[in-house]
Motif scaffolding. Structure first.
Motif, PDB file in Angstrom:
ATOM      1  N   GLY A 166       0.772  -1.226   0.000  1.00 21.37           N
ATOM      2  CA  GLY A 166       0.000   0.000   0.000  1.00 21.37           C
ATOM      3  C   GLY A 166       0.806   1.281   0.000  1.00 21.37           C
ATOM      4  N   GLY A 167       2.047   1.226  -0.506  1.00 23.03           N
ATOM      5  CA  GLY A 167       2.852   2.441  -0.626  1.00 23.03           C
ATOM      6  C   GLY A 167       3.727   2.754   0.567  1.00 23.03           C
ATOM      7  N   ILE A 168       3.800   1.869   1.564  1.00 22.10           N
ATOM      8  CA  ILE A 168       4.657   2.098   2.720  1.00 22.10           C
ATOM      9  C   ILE A 168       6.123   2.065   2.286  1.00 22.10           C
ATOM     10  CG2 ILE A 168       4.795  -0.339   3.383  1.00 22.10           C
ATOM     11  CD1 ILE A 168       4.634   0.569   6.308  1.00 22.10           C
ATOM     12  N   GLN A 169       6.968   2.955   2.820  1.00 19.58           N
ATOM     13  CA  GLN A 169       8.366   3.069   2.417  1.00 19.58           C
ATOM     14  C   GLN A 169       9.242   2.133   3.247  1.00 19.58           C
ATOM     15  OE1 GLN A 169      10.101   6.894   3.187  1.00 19.58           O
ATOM     16  NE2 GLN A 169      11.973   6.464   2.043  1.00 19.58           N
ATOM     17  N   VAL A 170      10.105   1.380   2.580  1.00 24.86           N
ATOM     18  CA  VAL A 170      11.043   0.486   3.255  1.00 24.86           C
ATOM     19  C   VAL A 170      12.333   1.258   3.530  1.00 24.86           C
ATOM     20  CG1 VAL A 170      12.274  -1.714   3.165  1.00 24.86           C
ATOM     21  CG2 VAL A 170      10.066  -1.475   2.018  1.00 24.86           C
ATOM     22  N   ILE A 171      12.756   1.297   4.794  1.00 26.38           N
ATOM     23  CA  ILE A 171      13.959   2.031   5.175  1.00 26.38           C
ATOM     24  C   ILE A 171      14.866   1.136   6.018  1.00 26.38           C
ATOM     25  CG2 ILE A 171      12.797   4.270   5.144  1.00 26.38           C
ATOM     26  CD1 ILE A 171      12.677   4.118   8.221  1.00 26.38           C
ATOM     27  N   HIS A 172      16.119   1.571   6.163  1.00 25.59           N
ATOM     28  CA  HIS A 172      17.051   0.916   7.088  1.00 25.59           C
ATOM     29  C   HIS A 172      17.643   2.012   7.959  1.00 25.59           C
ATOM     30  CE1 HIS A 172      19.810  -2.197   8.527  1.00 25.59           C
ATOM     31  NE2 HIS A 172      20.718  -1.238   8.564  1.00 25.59           N
ATOM     32  N   VAL A 173      17.407   1.933   9.278  1.00 24.62           N
ATOM     33  CA  VAL A 173      17.855   2.969  10.212  1.00 24.62           C
ATOM     34  C   VAL A 173      19.177   2.532  10.834  1.00 24.62           C
ATOM     35  CG1 VAL A 173      17.207   4.421  12.170  1.00 24.62           C
ATOM     36  CG2 VAL A 173      15.433   3.475  10.685  1.00 24.62           C
ATOM     37  N   GLY A 204       3.398   7.449   2.872  1.00 19.93           N
ATOM     38  CA  GLY A 204       3.851   8.352   3.927  1.00 19.93           C
ATOM     39  C   GLY A 204       4.320   7.632   5.171  1.00 19.93           C
ATOM     40  N   LEU A 205       3.991   6.335   5.304  1.00 17.39           N
ATOM     41  CA  LEU A 205       4.442   5.531   6.440  1.00 17.39           C
ATOM     42  C   LEU A 205       5.756   4.836   6.092  1.00 17.39           C
ATOM     43  CD1 LEU A 205       1.076   3.974   7.667  1.00 17.39           C
ATOM     44  CD2 LEU A 205       2.262   5.997   8.529  1.00 17.39           C
ATOM     45  N   GLN A 206       6.450   4.354   7.108  1.00 14.89           N
ATOM     46  CA  GLN A 206       7.759   3.727   6.923  1.00 14.89           C
ATOM     47  C   GLN A 206       7.833   2.409   7.681  1.00 14.89           C
ATOM     48  OE1 GLN A 206      10.252   6.886   8.454  1.00 14.89           O
ATOM     49  NE2 GLN A 206      10.613   7.738   6.409  1.00 14.89           N
ATOM     50  N   MET A 207       8.708   1.521   7.201  1.00 11.58           N
ATOM     51  CA  MET A 207       8.907   0.238   7.862  1.00 11.58           C
ATOM     52  C   MET A 207      10.353  -0.217   7.711  1.00 11.58           C
ATOM     53  SD  MET A 207       7.367  -2.576   5.180  1.00 11.58           S
ATOM     54  CE  MET A 207       8.555  -3.849   5.656  1.00 11.58           C
ATOM     55  N   THR A 208      10.825  -0.984   8.692  1.00 12.71           N
ATOM     56  CA  THR A 208      12.137  -1.628   8.616  1.00 12.71           C
ATOM     57  C   THR A 208      11.941  -3.135   8.643  1.00 12.71           C
ATOM     58  OG1 THR A 208      12.444  -1.692  11.028  1.00 12.71           O
ATOM     59  CG2 THR A 208      13.204   0.293   9.867  1.00 12.71           C
ATOM     60  N   LEU A 209      12.879  -3.864   8.058  1.00 12.79           N
ATOM     61  CA  LEU A 209      12.850  -5.328   8.085  1.00 12.79           C
ATOM     62  C   LEU A 209      13.890  -5.820   9.081  1.00 12.79           C
ATOM     63  CD1 LEU A 209      12.511  -6.365   4.324  1.00 12.79           C
ATOM     64  CD2 LEU A 209      10.843  -6.719   6.146  1.00 12.79           C
ATOM     65  N   GLU A 210      13.485  -6.762   9.928  1.00  2.00           N
ATOM     66  CA  GLU A 210      14.389  -7.264  10.957  1.00  2.00           C
ATOM     67  C   GLU A 210      14.348  -8.780  10.985  1.00  2.00           C
ATOM     68  OE1 GLU A 210      14.132  -5.404  14.719  1.00  2.00           O
ATOM     69  OE2 GLU A 210      13.988  -3.376  13.923  1.00  2.00           O
ATOM     70  N   ASN A 211      15.544  -9.374  11.019  1.00  2.00           N
ATOM     71  CA  ASN A 211      15.649 -10.837  11.050  1.00  2.00           C
ATOM     72  C   ASN A 211      15.498 -11.406  12.449  1.00  2.00           C
ATOM     73  OD1 ASN A 211      16.150 -11.388   8.253  1.00  2.00           O
ATOM     74  ND2 ASN A 211      18.195 -10.506   8.518  1.00  2.00           N
ATOM     75  N   ASP A 212      15.723 -10.566  13.474  1.00  2.00           N
ATOM     76  CA  ASP A 212      15.739 -11.081  14.835  1.00  2.00           C
ATOM     77  C   ASP A 212      14.444 -10.805  15.594  1.00  2.00           C
ATOM     78  OD1 ASP A 212      16.083  -8.397  14.902  1.00  2.00           O
ATOM     79  OD2 ASP A 212      17.759  -8.375  16.317  1.00  2.00           O
ATOM     80  N   ARG A 213      13.341 -10.634  14.871  1.00  2.00           N
ATOM     81  CA  ARG A 213      12.037 -10.441  15.507  1.00  2.00           C
ATOM     82  C   ARG A 213      11.088 -11.558  15.121  1.00  2.00           C
ATOM     83  NH1 ARG A 213      10.404  -5.860  18.040  1.00  2.00           N
ATOM     84  NH2 ARG A 213      11.896  -4.149  18.090  1.00  2.00           N
ATOM     85  N   SER A 214      10.146 -11.830  16.033  1.00  2.00           N
ATOM     86  CA  SER A 214       9.159 -12.867  15.744  1.00  2.00           C
ATOM     87  C   SER A 214       7.765 -12.283  15.516  1.00  2.00           C
ATOM     88  CB  SER A 214       9.105 -13.873  16.903  1.00  2.00           C
ATOM     89  OG  SER A 214       8.833 -13.214  18.128  1.00  2.00           O
ATOM     90  N   SER A 215       7.564 -11.002  15.841  1.00  2.00           N
ATOM     91  CA  SER A 215       6.264 -10.376  15.615  1.00  2.00           C
ATOM     92  C   SER A 215       6.470  -8.900  15.309  1.00  2.00           C
ATOM     93  CB  SER A 215       5.358 -10.544  16.843  1.00  2.00           C
ATOM     94  OG  SER A 215       5.929  -9.888  17.954  1.00  2.00           O
ATOM     95  N   PRO A 216       5.542  -8.281  14.579  1.00  2.00           N
ATOM     96  CA  PRO A 216       5.695  -6.866  14.213  1.00  2.00           C
ATOM     97  C   PRO A 216       5.509  -5.950  15.421  1.00  2.00           C
ATOM     98  CG  PRO A 216       3.575  -7.683  13.478  1.00  2.00           C
ATOM     99  CD  PRO A 216       4.323  -8.867  13.998  1.00  2.00           C
ATOM    100  N   GLU A 224       8.635   3.929  18.609  1.00  2.00           N
ATOM    101  CA  GLU A 224       8.150   5.193  19.175  1.00  2.00           C
ATOM    102  C   GLU A 224       8.272   6.361  18.197  1.00  2.00           C
ATOM    103  OE1 GLU A 224      12.309   6.392  21.490  1.00  2.00           O
ATOM    104  OE2 GLU A 224      10.486   6.038  22.617  1.00  2.00           O
ATOM    105  N   SER A 225       9.201   6.232  17.218  1.00  2.00           N
ATOM    106  CA  SER A 225       9.364   7.300  16.228  1.00  2.00           C
ATOM    107  C   SER A 225       8.370   7.190  15.079  1.00  2.00           C
ATOM    108  CB  SER A 225      10.790   7.300  15.679  1.00  2.00           C
ATOM    109  OG  SER A 225      11.065   6.096  14.992  1.00  2.00           O
ATOM    110  N   GLY A 226       7.573   6.099  15.044  1.00  2.00           N
ATOM    111  CA  GLY A 226       6.497   5.998  14.068  1.00  2.00           C
ATOM    112  C   GLY A 226       6.685   4.985  12.957  1.00  2.00           C
ATOM    113  N   HIS A 227       7.860   4.376  12.831  1.00  2.00           N
ATOM    114  CA  HIS A 227       8.024   3.375  11.766  1.00  2.00           C
ATOM    115  C   HIS A 227       7.710   1.974  12.289  1.00  2.00           C
ATOM    116  CE1 HIS A 227      12.168   3.322  13.560  1.00  2.00           C
ATOM    117  NE2 HIS A 227      11.997   2.012  13.401  1.00  2.00           N
ATOM    118  N   PHE A 228       7.275   1.106  11.384  1.00  2.00           N
ATOM    119  CA  PHE A 228       6.969  -0.279  11.731  1.00  2.00           C
ATOM    120  C   PHE A 228       8.245  -1.117  11.703  1.00  2.00           C
ATOM    121  CE2 PHE A 228       2.901   1.272  10.106  1.00  2.00           C
ATOM    122  CZ  PHE A 228       2.003   0.769  11.043  1.00  2.00           C
TER     123      PHE A 228
END
Length: 493
Positions: A324-331, A368-380, A384-388
Motif C-alpha cells: 500500500g505504498g509504505i516506504q522500506v527504510i534501514h535505520v 507516507g508511512l515507513q517500515m524496517t525489516l528485521e531478522n531477529d524479531r518474531s512479531s511486528p 516510538e518514532s512511528g516506523h513499523f
C-alpha cells in the motif's frame, strides 16, 4: 534370534544413554540460556562501558546480533543460520595473567572476536563462554527441560532480559552487585555546577591542545572530498580527533600510492567503521583495522555494486507497492550494520514471501508511512518514532491486521517525531548561543524527549566556564580525550 535380540538391547541402551544429551541440546530454553550467560552479560554489558563510547557501541551491536541468533535458534522449524562474526570488549572481572597480552591495562577490558555457527542453544552458549575465557561449569548444573518444548518467551519481546541475581551470588563469587553500585553512584552523583568546577580546567587544557588537530581534521576532510570527488566523509564510532586524522592520513597515502584504485570512489560517501564493504544505503565502509590492500580491493569492486544497488532499490519499491505504498527504510542508528549483500538477501526473501501471500492492501493507502525489516524479531511492532518493525518471517493475517490497526497511530507518532525534532534543533541553537558553546551535540542513544528538557534546563541555569567548549549530552559525566564535556541528560542542578 539371539543376534537380533542383542542388537535390540544394544539400540535401547544407546538411546537411553544419548537421548538426555540430545534433548538438553535441543530444549535449552531462553530462561536457561540467560542463566547460563549471566557471567558473560556481567562482563560485556554496555552499562559498564559508560566512559568508553566506542567499546560500548560495539558491545550493544554485538549483543543485539547474539540475542537475535539465539532467538532464531528457538523458533520452530528453523533450518540453518548464516555464520555470524561477533566482537565483544570483555571486562576483566577475574584477573588472569594468561590474558595480559590482549588486555588494555588502563581500561581493564580486552577484545574478543568469534564466529557463531552452531545449530542449537546449548552449543551456542558454551561457545560464547569459552570464547570469552569464562567458566562453563555452572551450565552443566542447570536443570534443563527434557519434556516437550514450551514457549518461554512472549512473541515480539527481545530475547535478552535484565539480569536479577540473588545476593548470595555476589557473596560467593566476590563480584560487585550492579544494583548496589548503581545506587551508590546515584547517591554520589554530583551536581552539574560542582562537576563542572572540578573538571573545567582539565577540559579546557585538553581542548586547547586539540585545536591544531581539529583544524588539521577539517582541512584533510575538505581536501580529500574535493580531490577524490566524495559526497561526504563520516565516522560510525565516537573516535577522537587524533584517531580520525590518522584514518584520513591513511586514505590520503593510499590515494598517492595507488591513485588508479580510487577512481571508482567518486560520488560516494565514505564511512570509517569496523568492517570494509558497502552498506545497505550504498555507502562505502572502510574498516579501520584493515590494510591498504583491502581498501584498494574494495574500490576495484565498486562498479560491480552498481547493479546490486539498483536491484535493491527496485525490491524496496516492489515491497512498497505490495504493502500500500509504505516506504522500506534501514535505520543505521537503530539497526545492526548490514552489508549491501545481506540487505538485498533480506529484501529478496521477504519479497518472495510477500508476493506469494498477496495481502490485500489498497493502493497508496499507507503512503507516507515507513517500515524496517528485521531478522531477529518474531512479531511486528511500532517504534516510538512511528516506523513499523516488521519481521522477515511474519504470518500474512498478522501483518495485515497489525499494519492496518496501527496505521493511524504510526502517522501520529511520525508527526510528533518531526515536531520534537524541530523543537530540539531550535533549543540546541539557543543553548549554543547563550552558553557561548562551540558545539552542542548528543549521543545517538539520547532521544528528543530527553534532549529537549535537558536543553531547557541548560538555558535556565547559569553556567560559567563553557565559552568555546564542546558539550555532549550523554548518560554520564566525562571529559573526553579532546576536551569535550559529557553530561547526563538528567543532570542535577
Amino acid at each position: 534370534m539371539s543376534v537380533t535380540f542383542l542388537r535390540y538391547v544394544t539400540r535401547i541402551r544407546l538411546e537411553n544413554h544419548f537421548a538426555p544429551q540430545i534433548c538438553q541440546a535441543r530444549l535449552l530454553s531462553g530462561a536457561d540460556a540467560v542463566s547460563a550467560l549471566r557471567p558473560f552479560y556481567f562482563a560485556v554489558h554496555p552499562d559498564f562501558f559508560g566512559q568508553f563510547p566506542r567499546e560500548r557501541a560495539v558491545n550493544e551491536n554485538s549483543l543485539k546480533r547474539l540475542n537475535g541468533y539465539l532467538e532464531s535458534l528457538q523458533k520452530p522449524g528453523f533450518r540453518s543460520l548464516q555464520p555470524t562474526q561477533l566482537t565483544f570488549y570483555v571486562r576483566d572481572t577475574e584477573p588472569d595473567k594468561s590474558l595480559s597480552p590482549c588486555l588494555i591495562p588502563s581500561a581493564g577490558f580486552r577484545a574478543v572476536s568469534f564466529t557463531l555457527q552452531t545449530r542449537d542453544v546449548l552449543s551456542t552458549v558454551l561457545g560464547v563462554l569459552k570464547s570469552c575465557s569464562l567458566s562453563t561449569e555452572h551450565v552443566h548444573n542447570l536443570k534443563i527441560s527434557v519434556g516437550p518444548p514450551q514457549q518461554k518467551y512472549e512473541a515480539g519481546v527481545p530475547f535478552y532480559r535484565p539480569i536479577k541475581w540473588d545476593k548470595t551470588y555476589y557473596s560467593f563469587t566476590g563480584f560487585k552487585d550492579p544494583d548496589e553500585e548503581l545506587e551508590k553512584a546515584e547517591r554520589m552523583k554530583p551536581t552539574f555546577s560542582s562537576w563542572l568546577s572540578n573538571n573545567e580546567a582539565s577540559a579546557a587544557k585538553k581542548h586547547k591542545e586539540s585545536l591544531p588537530q581539529r583544524a588539521e581534521l577539517k582541512r584533510l576532510r575538505k581536501e580529500l572530498c574535493h580531490k577524490l570527488g566524495l559526497a561526504d566523509i563520516r565516522w560510525q564510532r565516537s573516535w577522537g580527533v587524533a584517531h580520525r586524522c590518522s584514518q584520513l592520513h591513511s586514505l590520503s597515502r593510499l590515494s598517492q600510492q595507488n591513485p588508479e584504485s580510487l577512481r571508482n570512489i567518486k560520488g560516494h560517501t565514505v564511512i570509517f567503521t569496523d568492517q570494509s564493504g558497502v552498506n545497505a544505503a550504498g555507502h562505502v565502509m572502510l574498516g579501520t583495522m584493515d590494510v591498504h590492500h583491502q581498501w584498494a580491493k574494495l574500490f576495484e569492486k565498486l562498479p560491480s555494486y552498481g547493479d546490486l544497488i539498483i536491484q535493491t532499490s527496485m525490491l524496496e519499491e516492489r515491497i512498497s507497492h505490495l504493502l500500500g505504498g509504505i516506504q522500506v527504510i534501514h535505520v543505521d542508528k537503530l539497526q545492526p550494520v548490514l552489508l549491501l549483500e545481506e540487505y538485498y538477501s533480506t529484501l529478496s526473501a521477504f519479497y518472495k514471501r510477500l508476493f506469494s501471500m498477496r495481502i490485500p492492501f489498497h493502493p497508496r493507502s499507507l503512503q507516507g508511512l515507513q517500515m524496517t525489516l528485521e531478522n531477529d524479531r518474531s512479531s511486528p511492532s511500532l517504534h516510538e518514532s512511528g516506523h513499523f518493525n516488521i519481521p522477515t518471517i511474519c504470518e500474512p493475517s498478522t501483518l495485515q491486521w497489525f499494519i492496518q490497526t496501527k496505521a493511524q497511530e504510526a502517522r501520529r507518532r511520525m508527526k510528533r517525531r518531526e515536531e520534537l525534532k524541530a523543537e530540539e534543533n531550535a533549543l540546541i541553537l539557543v543553548c549554543t548561543e547563550k552558553l557561548s558553546l562551540k558545539r552542542l551535540y548528543k549521543e545517538p542513544s539520547i532521544t528528543s524527549t530527553q534532549m529537549i528538557p535537558c536543553c531547557k534546563r541548560l538555558v535556565e541555569e547559569r553556567l560559567p566556564y563553557l565559552q568555546g567548549m564542546h558539550l555532549c549530552v550523554s548518560h554520564f559525566y566525562s571529559v573526553l580525550q579532546d576536551g569535550d564535556l559529557c553530561i547526563p541528560w538528567d543532570w542535577k542542578s
